[in-house]
Design an enzyme around this catalytic site. Structure first.
Site, mmCIF file in Angstrom:
data_model
loop_
_atom_site.group_PDB
_atom_site.id
_atom_site.type_symbol
_atom_site.label_atom_id
_atom_site.label_comp_id
_atom_site.label_asym_id
_atom_site.label_seq_id
_atom_site.Cartn_x
_atom_site.Cartn_y
_atom_site.Cartn_z
ATOM 1 N N ARG A 99 0.849 -1.197 0.000
ATOM 2 C CA ARG A 99 0.000 0.000 0.000
ATOM 3 C C ARG A 99 0.884 1.245 0.000
ATOM 4 O O ARG A 99 0.628 2.213 -0.694
ATOM 5 C CB ARG A 99 -0.963 0.009 1.203
ATOM 6 N N LYS A 130 -8.865 6.004 -19.036
ATOM 7 C CA LYS A 130 -9.254 6.482 -20.361
ATOM 8 C C LYS A 130 -8.074 6.396 -21.340
ATOM 9 O O LYS A 130 -7.586 5.319 -21.604
ATOM 10 C CB LYS A 130 -9.823 7.886 -20.223
#
Ligand code: P1T
Length: 386
Positions: A50, A199
């Site tokens: 993490r 995207k």
């Protein structure tokens, strides 16, 4: 980096060295949560995935280089990256945001952060004077998306950066629709660049990811703390896929721009079409700004139908065969969407109407297929309309 590299060279090489353990040329997928320590605190730079992971680190360096940034941070999604930015603020702080923006960003601002006391003002940003009356002592951040989702408004990054500087505000630019290939907001004075990597950067519709790039060291420290403490990081496999996508970003964007231009011009001549929203048109209200701050006009286009009938728009998008009716954008394949009921459904109808998100508005993410096939597909869908 030995010398200052140009975009395509950076896309393929920046931040990427052969794997020190094996010489692997492609960054390995470090699918591990944790790292051995010789003695407590004695490790090779990684403790827990993490906080840091070598595959993610490579991606962060690579993508930061594409935005000409000193620092980069990758998140689990674009919205997680946006969430990290707003967590820089405190209750009572205010944000001035463009009123034309991705519906999910609007939803996060108004339904999550608003509850914790951050206040959001939404306004048009075609001209910088539109925000001046909204600036108060509590204003801390400007939120800009350009081109905007879905009506392709263009916001003058340099002009808004000047206002941000004069008023000590953080200017965040959501650069998702441009990608780092077409536009680099930090070079124009922005404080933070935000991306939905999902995207154009990922480019293959197989990764959900977000990214922040910036130059300010203190701000980076705060955001890195938020990234680790709130914990919305991306996984190593996704970091690998994003790195793989980035290697062809420049080539894909060139084709998106070429195809976008052809489709936009074709749509404009169609007698069933009312408005076509695309910043490459010379009569787009901020065409000159787009020309100055972007390297090309991209592959995102929206258009509305004469008569503005929802049923007709539904009919049209349902008849498309090469374009897929789906949420999202920026992949190699062409997609069509209906903002009012899909990506922007969480914005109230009155608010949508103010920014041109009408019932017949259709958004196209023009892919990198053969432009003639895309146009023929639109042609057959239009010709089948009653
Ligand atoms: O989907 P995610 O990776 O969380 O990114 C959110 C986001 C942020 N900013 C802009 C400009 C976006 O367009 C998006 C996501 N947009 C869509 C899913 C869409 O179809 O418009």
């Amino acid at each position: 980096m030995k010398k200052k590299m140009r975009f395509a060279t950076k896309a393929i090489h920046a931040g990427l060295d052969p794997d020190p353990a094996t010489g692997a040329v492609m960054t390995p997928i470090y699918q591990t949560t944790t790292y051995a320590q010789a003695r407590p605190g004695d490790h090779k730079g990684f403790e827990y995935s993490r906080s840091g992971n070598p595959t993610r680190s490579a991606l962060e360096k690579n993508l930061a280089a594409l935005e000409n940034a000193h620092f980069g941070l990758a998140f689990a999604s674009g919205l997680a990256a946006i969430d990290a930015c707003i967590r820089l603020l405190n209750p009572g702080d205010e944000v001035i945001s463009t009123n034309n923006l991705y519906g999910g960003t609007y939803r996060q601002f108004t339904q999550i952060h608003d509850r914790y006391g951050v206040k959001f003002h939404f306004t048009g940003m075609d001209r910088v004077d539109q925000i001046l009356p909204l600036i108060s002592n509590n204003t801390k951040m400007l939120w800009v998306e350009t081109p905007t989702n879905p009506t392709m408004n263009i916001i003058d990054i340099k002009a808004f950066a000047q206002v941000a500087k004069e008023n000590d505000l953080i200017l965040v630019v959501d650069n998702t629709f441009s990608s780092p290939y077409l536009q680099n907001p930090l070079d124009l004075g922005a404080g933070i660049v935000m991306h939905s990597v999902t995207k154009y950067i990922g480019g293959h519709s197989d990764v959900v990811m977000g990214f922040l790039a910036l130059n300010d060291e203190a701000l980076h420290k705060e955001l890195k703390f938020i990234q680790n403490s709130a914990g919305a990081v991306c996984g190593p496999m996704d970091a690998f896929l994003a790195l793989r996508g980035i290697k062809t970003l420049h080539l894909r964007m060139q084709r998106h721009c070429e195809n976008g231009s052809k489709v936009a011009h074709w749509l404009r001549k169609h007698d069933r079409v009312d408005n076509v929203y695309w910043p490459g048109f010379e009569d787009h209200p901020n065409h000159a700004v787009a020309k100055a701050q972007m390297k090309g006009f991209g592959g995102m286009i929206s258009f509305s139908l004469k008569g503005d009938q929802l049923e007709e728009a539904f009919e049209l998008v349902s008849r498309l065969q090469v374009f897929t009716l789906a949420e999202s954008l920026g992949g190699v394949e062409s997609l069509a969407g209906h903002p009012a009921t899909m990506t922007h459904a969480s914005i109230p109808k009155e608010e949508r109407a103010k920014t041109g998100i009408t019932d017949s508005l259709i958004r196209l993410s023009v892919g990198i297929e053969d432009a003639d096939d895309l146009i023929e597909d639109l042609e057959q869908a239009f010709s089948a309309l009653p």
